[in-house]
Scaffold this active site. Structure first.
Site, PDB file in Angstrom:
ATOM      1  N   GLU A 294       1.079  -1.160   0.028  1.00 15.65           N
ATOM      2  CA  GLU A 294      -0.004   0.022  -0.154  1.00 15.65           C
ATOM      3  C   GLU A 294       0.991   1.351   0.033  1.00 15.65           C
ATOM      4  OE1 GLU A 294       0.059  -2.220   2.566  1.00 15.65           O
ATOM      5  OE2 GLU A 294      -0.381  -1.271   4.296  1.00 15.65           O
ATOM      6  N   ASN A 295       2.203   1.146   0.152  1.00 12.64           N
ATOM      7  CA  ASN A 295       2.895   2.382   0.239  1.00 12.64           C
ATOM      8  C   ASN A 295       3.164   2.737  -1.370  1.00 12.64           C
ATOM      9  OD1 ASN A 295       4.478  -0.078   0.308  1.00 12.64           O
ATOM     10  ND2 ASN A 295       6.326   1.279   0.521  1.00 12.64           N
TER      11      ASN A 295
END
Lengths: 238, 214
Positions: free
Chosen positions: B47-48
Site C-alpha cells: 500500500e505504500n
C-alpha cells in the site's frame, strides 16, 4: 521566474512561522525530505502542526523535530517505532490525530484539488467516524472526511528541473506527489537538478505548477529502516 | 498440537486464486508469499505504492527507495509498477484488490475486527488497515486463537474496531471459520488444525459458532 535555490536554508527563507501547518512527504524513512526537515529544525520554528504518514524514528526525519519539541500536533496514520513520540504523547505534550492511511492520502488529494470534503466507507463504525457526518449512498453508510491543505509542503523527489517538474523513484514516491498539490507553498528537495527537457514531458510525475521552490541535495543519505535480505543461492562447489 | 505460524500462512495461501491482486499485512500474512501454490500467479500489492512486489533482495542489493509497507527492503519484478499513496488507496478502497490477508488482535462472531490500538498502552496507529478492510473484496484474518491464555475470538470486540463486519474468513492456529458479513451473525467452524479437537476449540473460543461437519 526563478524557483531554484542554492541551499536548504535559503530555499525556506521567509516561509517559516510559529504555529504553521507543514506537510512532509515520505513513508517510514523512504522518500522523506530529510534535508528540508533538518533546515526546519535549525530555524527553531515551533508549535508546528505536521501532516505526515509517519513521524520518523528517533534521531531521524521528523523524529528530530520531536526531540527539539518543535511539533505541537501530528496528523498521521502510523507512528510506531518512535519512543520520543510515545513519551511526548503519553505525557500530554503532543497532540495526535490518527487518520487511516487511505483517508489521509485522499484528504490531501482532495485539499490539493479544491474538493472540500468526500464520503468514504473507511472507518465507518469505528472511533474515527465519531462526530463526523454519516450518509447513506446505495444503502451503504459512508463517513464524511474533509480535504486537507498546508501552509507549506516539503517534498523529496529523485529528479527535478528549473521549471519545478519532478520525478520520484520507486516507492519513495508515496505521499510526495499528493502533498505537492496541497501546500500553499511547496518546496522540493531533489537528488539531482537536471536541464529542462531532460526528464521528458511524458514522464513527469508532478508538473512544475505545483512547485514553488526547488533545491538540489546531491549528498543526502538514504536510510533503511528494516534491512531484509534473502539467503544467497548455495554454489555447487560450496 | 495446533498449527505453527508457517502452517497458518500455508493455509491462508490456499485462499489465493490465479490472477488475484493481493495485499498481505505485516507478520504471519507476510509469510503467505512463501506458500503461493504452483500454477497460481498473483500480484502482490504494497500500500505504500507498488504492485508486483518481488522477494527480499540479496545482500548488497538493498535499495532504500524500494520498501514494502512493513518498511522491509524488497525487489522489483518485470511486471512491477509504482504509484502514489492516493492511487494506491484508490485500488484498495475502490474494490480493485481481490484479497487482503491481515493479522488481528480480536475478531467477533459477527466479523468485527480490532487490530490497531490498545487504549492507554499502545500508540501505533491503523496505517492502511481500516481502508483495506473497508474496500478489499475479501478479507482473510490470520491470528493466534489466544493471547496470554485469553481468547481472541469473542462475542464482541473489547478493543477499538478497525472495521465493522469486515471479516470473511478467520484462520487461527486451531482451525478455520467462515464469517457472515451480513444478516445474522454466523461463525462456522469449517476445519480443525492438525491434532486439535472440537472440545479444545470450544473451550478456547468466547464466541458462538456452529460446525460445518460432524
Amino acid at each position: 521566474m526563478n524557483k531554484v535555490y542554492s541551499d536548504t536554508r535559503q530555499v525556506l527563507a521567509g516561509l517559516l512561522k510559529d504555529g504553521m501547518v507543514i506537510m512532509a512527504g515520505g513513508f517510514g524513512l523512504c522518500g522523506i525530505p530529510e534535508a528540508l526537515i533538518e533546515a526546519v529544525r535549525l530555524s527553531g520554528v515551533k508549535d508546528l502542526t505536521v501532516i505526515s504518514n509517519n513521524a520518523g524514528i528517533d534521531g531521524i526525519g521528523l523524529g528530530r523535530l520531536l526531540e527539539s519539541r518543535q511539533i505541537r500536533k501530528m496528523i498521521s496514520s502510523y507512528v510506531g517505532e518512535n519512543k520520543t513520540f510515545e513519551q511526548q504523547y503519553l505525557g500530554g505534550e503532543l497532540e495526535l490525530e490518527f487518520n487511516p492511511q487511505g483517508t489521509l492520502a485522499e484528504r490531501i488529494r482532495a485539499g490539493g484539488a479544491g474538493i472540500a470534503a468526500f464520503y468514504t466507507k473507511t472507518g465507518v463504525g469505528t472511533i474515527i467516524a465519531e462526530g463526523k457526518e454519516i450518509r447513506e449512498f446505495n444503502g451503504e453508510p459512508y463517513v464524511m472526511e474533509e480535504g486537507l491543505v498546508a501552509d507549506l509542503a516539503l517534498i523529496h523527489a529523485w529528479k527535478g528541473d528549473a521549471e519545478g517538474n519532478l520525478v520520484y523513484r520507486k516507492t519513495a514516491r508515496n505521499f510526495n506527489p499528493v502533498m505537492a498539490t496541497a501546500g500553499k507553498v511547496v518546496v522540493a528537495e531533489v537528488e539531482s537538478l537536471v536541464k529542462n527537457g531532460q526528464i521528458g514531458a511524458d514522464h513527469i510525475h508532478t508538473p512544475g505548477i505545483f512547485v514553488s521552490r526547488i533545491v538540489e541535495v546531491a549528498d543526502g543519505i538514504k536510510r533503511i529502516e528494516q534491512r531484509t535480505v534473502r539467503k544467497p543461492h548455495v554454489e555447487a562447489n560450496h | 498440537m495446533a498449527w505453527n505460524r508457517e502452517q497458518m500462512a500455508a493455509r491462508a495461501a490456499r485462499e489465493l486464486q490465479d490472477g488475484f491482486y493481493v495485499n498481505l499485512g505485516i507478520g504471519i500474512p507476510t509469510l503467505v508469499a512463501n506458500y503461493i501454490p504452483a500454477g497460481i500467479d498473483v500480484r502482490l500489492q504494497s500500500e505504500n505504492g507498488m504492485l508486483g512486489m518481488g522477494p527480499f533482495p540479496f545482500e548488497g542489493e538493498e535499495d532504500a527507495d524500494l520498501i514494502n509497507a512493513g518498511k522491509q527492503t524488497i525487489t522489483e519484478l518485470p511486471e512491477s509498477s509504482y504509484f502514489s499513496s492516493a492511487e494506491s488507496f484508490a485500488m484498495i478502497r475502490g474494490g480493485h484488490i481481490n484479497l487482503a490477508i491481515l493479522g488481528a488482535m480480536q475478531v467477533a462472531e459477527n466479523g468485527d475486527l480490532a487490530n490497531w490500538m490498545i487504549p492507554g498502552k499502545m500508540i501505533k496507529g491503523m496505517g492502511g488497515a481500516m481502508d483495506l478492510v473497508a474496500g478489499v473484496q475479501r478479507v482473510v484474518v490470520v491470528m493466534e486463537h489466544e493471547a496470554k491464555g485469553a481468547s481472541k475470538v469473542l462475542k464482541e470486540c473489547t478493543l477499538p474496531l478497525t472495521g465493522k463486519r469486515v471479516t470473511d474468513l478467520l484462520i487461527t492456529d486451531l482451525g478455520v471459520f467462515t464469517v457472515a458479513r451480513r444478516g445474522e451473525p454466523q461463525l462456522v467452524l469449517i476445519e480443525l488444525a492438525t491434532g486439535v479437537s472440537i472440545e479444545e476449540i470450544q473451550a478456547k473460543t468466547k464466541a458462538s459458532f456452529t460446525l460445518a461437519f460432524q
